[in-house]
Design an enzyme around this catalytic site. Sequence first.
Site, PDB file in Angstrom:
ATOM      1  N   LYS A 209      17.957  44.128  67.358  1.00  0.00           N
ATOM      2  CA  LYS A 209      17.090  43.733  68.467  1.00  0.00           C
ATOM      3  C   LYS A 209      16.066  42.754  67.916  1.00  0.00           C
ATOM      4  O   LYS A 209      15.953  42.601  66.698  1.00  0.00           O
ATOM      5  CB  LYS A 209      16.385  44.962  69.060  1.00  0.00           C
ATOM      6  N   ARG A 210      15.316  42.093  68.805  1.00  0.00           N
ATOM      7  CA  ARG A 210      14.261  41.231  68.306  1.00  0.00           C
ATOM      8  C   ARG A 210      13.277  42.002  67.440  1.00  0.00           C
ATOM      9  O   ARG A 210      13.094  43.202  67.600  1.00  0.00           O
ATOM     10  CB  ARG A 210      13.517  40.568  69.478  1.00  0.00           C
TER      11      ARG A 210
ATOM     12  N   LYS B 206       8.855  47.785  68.576  1.00  0.00           N
ATOM     13  CA  LYS B 206      10.222  48.289  68.371  1.00  0.00           C
ATOM     14  C   LYS B 206      10.345  49.083  67.069  1.00  0.00           C
ATOM     15  O   LYS B 206      11.325  49.761  66.828  1.00  0.00           O
ATOM     16  CB  LYS B 206      11.217  47.133  68.400  1.00  0.00           C
TER      17      LYS B 206
ATOM     18  N   HIS C  20       9.713  42.604  83.315  1.00  0.00           N
ATOM     19  CA  HIS C  20      10.424  43.081  82.126  1.00  0.00           C
ATOM     20  C   HIS C  20       9.505  43.566  81.021  1.00  0.00           C
ATOM     21  O   HIS C  20       9.970  43.805  79.911  1.00  0.00           O
ATOM     22  CB  HIS C  20      11.308  41.978  81.540  1.00  0.00           C
TER      23      HIS C  20
ATOM     24  N   THR D 247      18.739  47.169  76.306  1.00  0.00           N
ATOM     25  CA  THR D 247      20.129  47.084  76.766  1.00  0.00           C
ATOM     26  C   THR D 247      21.076  47.223  75.575  1.00  0.00           C
ATOM     27  O   THR D 247      22.227  47.609  75.751  1.00  0.00           O
ATOM     28  CB  THR D 247      20.396  45.748  77.492  1.00  0.00           C
TER      29      THR D 247
ATOM     30  N   LYS E 204      24.858  49.137  74.935  1.00  0.00           N
ATOM     31  CA  LYS E 204      26.035  48.554  74.268  1.00  0.00           C
ATOM     32  C   LYS E 204      26.537  49.490  73.174  1.00  0.00           C
ATOM     33  O   LYS E 204      27.740  49.724  73.034  1.00  0.00           O
ATOM     34  CB  LYS E 204      25.675  47.185  73.666  1.00  0.00           C
TER      35      LYS E 204
HETATM   36  C1  26Q Z   1       6.382  34.092  77.921  1.00  0.00           C
HETATM   37  C2  26Q Z   1       5.405  33.110  77.900  1.00  0.00           C
HETATM   38  C3  26Q Z   1       5.472  32.071  76.993  1.00  0.00           C
HETATM   39  C4  26Q Z   1       6.541  32.004  76.115  1.00  0.00           C
HETATM   40  C5  26Q Z   1       7.533  32.982  76.149  1.00  0.00           C
HETATM   41  C6  26Q Z   1       7.441  34.027  77.049  1.00  0.00           C
HETATM   42  C7  26Q Z   1       8.481  35.071  77.070  1.00  0.00           C
HETATM   43  C8  26Q Z   1       9.810  34.776  76.806  1.00  0.00           C
HETATM   44  C9  26Q Z   1      10.764  35.770  76.804  1.00  0.00           C
HETATM   45  C10 26Q Z   1       8.133  36.369  77.347  1.00  0.00           C
HETATM   46  C11 26Q Z   1       9.096  37.368  77.359  1.00  0.00           C
HETATM   47  C12 26Q Z   1      10.429  37.062  77.081  1.00  0.00           C
HETATM   48  C13 26Q Z   1      11.481  38.069  77.045  1.00  0.00           C
HETATM   49  C14 26Q Z   1      11.290  39.344  77.301  1.00  0.00           C
HETATM   50  C15 26Q Z   1      12.386  40.318  77.180  1.00  0.00           C
HETATM   51  O1  26Q Z   1      13.450  40.024  76.685  1.00  0.00           O
HETATM   52  N1  26Q Z   1      12.159  41.544  77.645  1.00  0.00           N
HETATM   53  C16 26Q Z   1      13.191  42.572  77.582  1.00  0.00           C
HETATM   54  O2  26Q Z   1      13.929  42.531  78.793  1.00  0.00           O
HETATM   55  C17 26Q Z   1      15.046  43.372  78.721  1.00  0.00           C
HETATM   56  C18 26Q Z   1      15.851  43.183  79.995  1.00  0.00           C
HETATM   57  O3  26Q Z   1      15.181  43.744  81.067  1.00  0.00           O
HETATM   58  C19 26Q Z   1      14.624  44.820  78.526  1.00  0.00           C
HETATM   59  O4  26Q Z   1      15.772  45.606  78.360  1.00  0.00           O
HETATM   60  C20 26Q Z   1      13.722  44.949  77.305  1.00  0.00           C
HETATM   61  O5  26Q Z   1      13.209  46.262  77.218  1.00  0.00           O
HETATM   62  C21 26Q Z   1      12.584  43.941  77.385  1.00  0.00           C
HETATM   63  O6  26Q Z   1      11.824  43.965  76.188  1.00  0.00           O
END
Ligand code: 26Q
Length: 780
Positions: free
Chosen positions: A515-516, A521, A327, A623, A627
């Site tokens: 979004k986050r 972004k 991702h 995503t 929406k």
């Molecule tokens: C990793 C290591 C330690 C702590 C946290 C994490 C961690 C947690 C969550 C790393 C990444 C995430 C989340 C990533 C995320 O939400 N990515 C998004 O995924 C969506 C679904 O595929 C995409 O549409 C987005 O583009 C992408 O940013």
Amino acid sequence: MDKRVFTEKFTGRLPKDIKSATPQQLHNALGDTIMEMYSERWNNSRQKHLSGRRAAYLSMEFLVGRAVYDNLVCLGIYHEVDEVFRQLGVSLADLEVIEDAALGNGGLGRLAACFLDSAATLGLPLDGYGIRYKYGLFRQSIVDGFQKEDIDDWTRYGDPWSKRCDEDTVLVEYNGQTVKAVPYDMPVFGCKTDNVGTLRLWQAEPVKEFDFDIFNQQNYLEASKEKIFAEDISRVLYPNDDTNEGKKLRLKQQYFFSCASLTDIIRKHKAVFGGLDDLAEHITIQLNDTHPVISIPELIRQLVDNEGWSFDKALDTAKKVFNYTNHTVMQEALEKWDCSLVDELLPRIYSIIIQISETLIADMYASGVPKEKTDRIRIIKDGRIHMADMACYASSHINGVAEIHTQILKDTVLADWFSLYPERFRNETNGITQRRWLALCNPRLAEQITELLEGDGWMTDLSRLKELEKYADDKEVLSRFVREKNYNKTLLTHYIYNKEGIDLSPDLIFDIQIKRLHEYKRQLLNAFSILWIYYGIKDGSIKNFRPTAFIFGAKSAPGYRRAKAIIKYINEVGRVVSSDPDTRDLIKVVFVQNYNVSYAEKLVAAADISEQISTAGTEASGTGNMKLMLNGAVTLGTYDGANIEIVQEAGEENNYIFGARVEELKEIVPEYDSRSVFAGNSMIRRVVSSLIDGTVSDGGSGDFRELYTALLDGASWHEPDHYYLLGDMRSYVEAKLKAISDYSNDRAAFARKQWLNMCNAGKFSSDRTIADYAENIWKL
Ligand code: 26Q
């Protein structure tokens, strides 16, 4: 549904004086009633899923949000329940105060929730496995323009949608600690089907609640220590979604749910099929990013240590069972664990990882792969375990989440793996569920669509929307569409007034970025553009500006300083434009507090313009873009992630695309000098200088100056303006002003664009995505 039976069971759970019931009492009674009424359906589906080949979706996050309305929509009983509530003198709307289950950070977690919904609807045997965090993603408030975090105690008033299953408890062992993993199951109701999926979330509990011997020695804290340390494991969701912090507790969480889930899968397989030899024929496991990748050595451990398999045979099975979805392309987000940490916490797992790593190296030598390449893809490098490399080695399929993202994986991030195993790579463009993101969040538009299509077939086949293109020039249809949009905008203005104390009019254009919060972004670019427009109105270079509300919703990771500074900056820009009588009615800036799934439902239904402005090549898919499109917003965005596919479907002429593309950036970046852009454009200079010239205040923290320096001089770990804000700023503001003046000059023509976006959103149903996973990856 039998309404009489429902009413009887429901009221039986409420106090005599129903009107005095609290929303929480109503919610619990409703949840308990539905869970009871549909328990047989659920049990039947469980049995059915176990009887053949099935898929498991392993994810650290499931951002399911509020369950109640969604369940009623998917069961097709929303209106009946609504009626019963009214007959009893209460209202379904009272349940708006029920909290979201925010068991995820953002896109990745919400995607997992959409996938379960789609699989249930498609009648597929897919079940989710994750963690039942006691506290979900923090609650955000904005105090004096700054983000403040509070715990999210989402089960405080109960959790009627979960069923605790003590009989399936698993013991998870770490070096020196054993804990119980107790499953809580949530039903995932399919739409127009009897199929019910299961989301199994594990909760950590002590093996021994309390030690009386220690208590009797008057060591009270010590007596509860085991309980506290066990419960720590599922206490809280890590709020980072970008940087890979190598924290021990995070690793414990990953192993906790991986071990519990695999034990559960193996147990059930044995119970149904006797032995394990045909395991890979009956189960396929999707790894949602690298977070559950420790499942690979864990499966091997269980097969070798508990079942007496050889390592080679176990690895071979693992390669058949697992699939990996990536991702992110951000280097800093790729997970790596220190060998010493894994060895200390999970020595047996560490020894298996070494074996996997050694087998990989031997494989490479055997097939004549050059040493340099082998060195690059080694699982263990510089004392750390590279989870993405382990995932690629031991997976049947590897996928990205939008066309461009998959291409970038093949070209750069996973290029070595692609050259070794091209047949493993697939693209699976993300999607969203139209049950939540249209039927639930925008009932007025949903009703219009249902009327025009003479049925609600779109709820399970979103490609049907394409048939509505023929109304693009139908005045009556479009004016109703605009009316419904205005209605949603009005609802949102009331909600924002109550929550944020800001008064908006539905006559404003609603330009929305939700979004986050991340540098890539580029919410900061959006804020700059607002200031640009402000200065333009003041100096007369922008005339006849149509009043617009610029709405932001975003949470920042609590430790991400720049992201937090950007929140403060947005709020400061809001203060500047609203304290100036020349602009306060023309520009409204709203930063909503505690943006979450339920807030998103209201915002997407009301949006005119969807801001999707990440630097090209950085957003894997996005995503939220889908929406907003589905709810009839035009995209103001870059050629990035799924935006590219969105404009392919809906037409570039119906959207506002700007900025450098990936191929262009490849040329530009080596020579890019943000100082020269800064020097060459007086408006860019003026806008960026606001960070240091006293226009806005960071409360004395120095954070705004740090942002300024990062843009113009760079930081030690990054070249200046790494995300190309200054480079894209002019074309962004142009595109934005064009969108705003198009809306203003010809509302009908703009509505046509909005309509066509909605009509062409069919591809972005997660039903399409999941059907593809099922056919091509899971082979269900
Ligand atoms: C990793 C290591 C330690 C702590 C946290 C994490 C961690 C947690 C969550 C790393 C990444 C995430 C989340 C990533 C995320 O939400 N990515 C998004 O995924 C969506 C679904 O595929 C995409 O549409 C987005 O583009 C992408 O940013």
